[in-house]
Design a protein around this motif. Structure first.
Motif, PDB file in Angstrom:
ATOM      1  N   ASN A  56     -13.536  -5.778  -3.854  1.00  0.00           N
ATOM      2  CA  ASN A  56     -14.064  -4.521  -4.408  1.00  0.00           C
ATOM      3  C   ASN A  56     -13.160  -3.354  -4.014  1.00  0.00           C
ATOM      4  O   ASN A  56     -12.867  -2.480  -4.822  1.00  0.00           O
ATOM      5  N   GLU A  57     -12.687  -3.398  -2.773  1.00  0.00           N
ATOM      6  CA  GLU A  57     -11.821  -2.303  -2.304  1.00  0.00           C
ATOM      7  C   GLU A  57     -10.418  -2.390  -2.887  1.00  0.00           C
ATOM      8  O   GLU A  57      -9.676  -1.428  -2.878  1.00  0.00           O
ATOM      9  N   ASN A  58     -10.038  -3.582  -3.346  1.00  0.00           N
ATOM     10  CA  ASN A  58      -8.683  -3.780  -3.880  1.00  0.00           C
ATOM     11  C   ASN A  58      -8.770  -4.335  -5.301  1.00  0.00           C
ATOM     12  O   ASN A  58      -8.067  -5.291  -5.638  1.00  0.00           O
ATOM     13  N   SER A  59      -9.616  -3.700  -6.113  1.00  0.00           N
ATOM     14  CA  SER A  59      -9.880  -4.248  -7.444  1.00  0.00           C
ATOM     15  C   SER A  59      -8.612  -4.279  -8.307  1.00  0.00           C
ATOM     16  O   SER A  59      -8.499  -5.093  -9.215  1.00  0.00           O
TER      17      SER A  59
ATOM     18  N   GLU B  16     -16.120  -7.743  -0.325  1.00  0.00           N
ATOM     19  CA  GLU B  16     -15.701  -6.399   0.074  1.00  0.00           C
ATOM     20  C   GLU B  16     -14.206  -6.146  -0.160  1.00  0.00           C
ATOM     21  O   GLU B  16     -13.827  -5.138  -0.772  1.00  0.00           O
TER      22      GLU B  16
ATOM     23  N   SER C 258      -7.931  -9.076   7.057  1.00  0.00           N
ATOM     24  CA  SER C 258      -9.211  -8.903   6.378  1.00  0.00           C
ATOM     25  C   SER C 258      -9.877 -10.236   6.066  1.00  0.00           C
ATOM     26  O   SER C 258      -9.210 -11.268   5.952  1.00  0.00           O
TER      27      SER C 258
ATOM     28  N   ARG D  93       0.846  -1.188   0.000  1.00  0.00           N
ATOM     29  CA  ARG D  93       0.000   0.000   0.000  1.00  0.00           C
ATOM     30  C   ARG D  93       0.881   1.237   0.000  1.00  0.00           C
ATOM     31  O   ARG D  93       1.994   1.199   0.518  1.00  0.00           O
TER      32      ARG D  93
END
Ligand code: ATP
Ligand code: ATP
Ligand code: MG
Ligand code: MG
Length: 255
Positions: free
Chosen positions: A246-249, A243, A237, A215
């Motif tokens: 989707n947040e880490n597509s 989820e 996570s 990140r």
């Protein structure tokens, strides 16, 4: 340089390059860690020092192999997911598994004393390694879900098993007998009614395992202010549901 007459034996080596465009996973797993953990005084059911050492070793692997986009670890295992399009070692399967496994193992020993300051490994720990290919995004998600579900099932069992031994004074075989044929709901109920433990409140690292991703995080700079750098961060996570993905597509899209 002139080639020797022996050179031809190279042809005996088989080409083990992984299929293009597929997800490459290298998983390492401790050899005989049931025994290793007992002999090295791991706390039961979960020794957080040992889990942290595993994550430190996995971070060393990700620092060396930049094409690993995600790693997932629990118990004595870690899975490393390479970018679909990686060309590292020309995608040669054995090169990937042996380098990852070897670095993981040496880092585990190298950093041992940071996590177990009062002891040395009693013998050299061993990890096995394998390379597995997953052709679709659904397959790689299902692979990671499989490992996280395994973490959940084992941890719920172990938490209940060790509560029965350490808190209720059962012998290991009595605890095993009591848990035989029980469902998840039964184990949750035993934990709650007998030991006042709400399993959902157990630390996420133990329930979910550890996810390592890169990140961009802000760091302070000497002249004041911050700048963003890429760092390997650990998270706990849920990677089974949508989820996280989707947040880490970006993780599942080709770049
Ligand atoms: P194999 O060589 O087939 O992998 P193994 O004894 O390593 O055999 P695993 O199924 O890999 O068996 O399980 C690892 C075992 O190591 C767990 O069951 C647990 O007993 C122990 N273990 C690993 N990590 C920890 C930890 N952090 N805390 C406590 N125990 C641990
Ligand atoms: P690769 O990762 O492709 O294996 P490499 O740098 O390890 O690359 P090798 O062909 O394996 O290349 O060669 C190992 C090199 O390590 C030798 O060329 C030499 O420079 C060095 N080396 C290995 N062992 C010794 C030693 N005992 N004394 C001095 N140099 C050594
Ligand atoms: Mg093992
Ligand atoms: Mg294992």
């Amino acid at each position: 340089m002139a080639k020797s007459k022996f050179e031809y034996v190279r042809l005996f080596e088989s080409d083990d390059r992984c299929l293009p465009n597929a997800w490459i996973v290298v998983r390492v797993d401790g050899k005989g860690f049931h025994r290793f953990s007992t002999e090295h005084g791991y706390e039961k059911p979960n020794d957080v020092r040992a889990l942290s050492l595993m994550t430190k070793a996995a971070t060393s692997v990700m620092e060396e192999f930049k094409d690993i986009c995600l790693a997932y670890g629990q118990s004595d295992e870690y899975s490393f997911v390479f970018r679909k399009e990686t060309q590292v070692y020309s995608r040669r399967s054995a090169k990937l598994s042996t380098n990852v496994c070897s670095l993981f193992t040496s880092a585990f020993v190298y950093y041992w004393s940071e996590y177990f300051p009062t002891s040395r490994p009693l013998y050299p720990p061993v990890f096995d390694g394998r390379t597995v290919l997953y052709p679709s995004n659904q397959n790689i998600r299902d692979y990671l879900s499989w490992r996280q579900a395994d973490c959940h099932i084992n941890n719920l069992y172990n938490t209940t098993f060790w509560a029965l031994i350490l808190k209720a004074g059962l012998t290991p075989s009595e605890a095993e007998q009591k848990l035989k044929g029980t469902l998840s709901s039964d184990k949750n109920e035993i934990l709650f009614s007998q030991f006042a433990i709400n399993y959902n409140n157990e630390p996420a690292m133990l329930r979910k395992g550890t996810v390592l991703v890169r990140r961009r995080v802000p760091v302070a700079i000497a002249s004041g202010g911050t700048r963003e750098v890429s760092q390997i961060v650990q998270e706990y996570s849920d990677i089974i549901g949508d989820e996280f993905w989707n947040e880490n597509s970006h993780l599942l899209t080709l770049t």
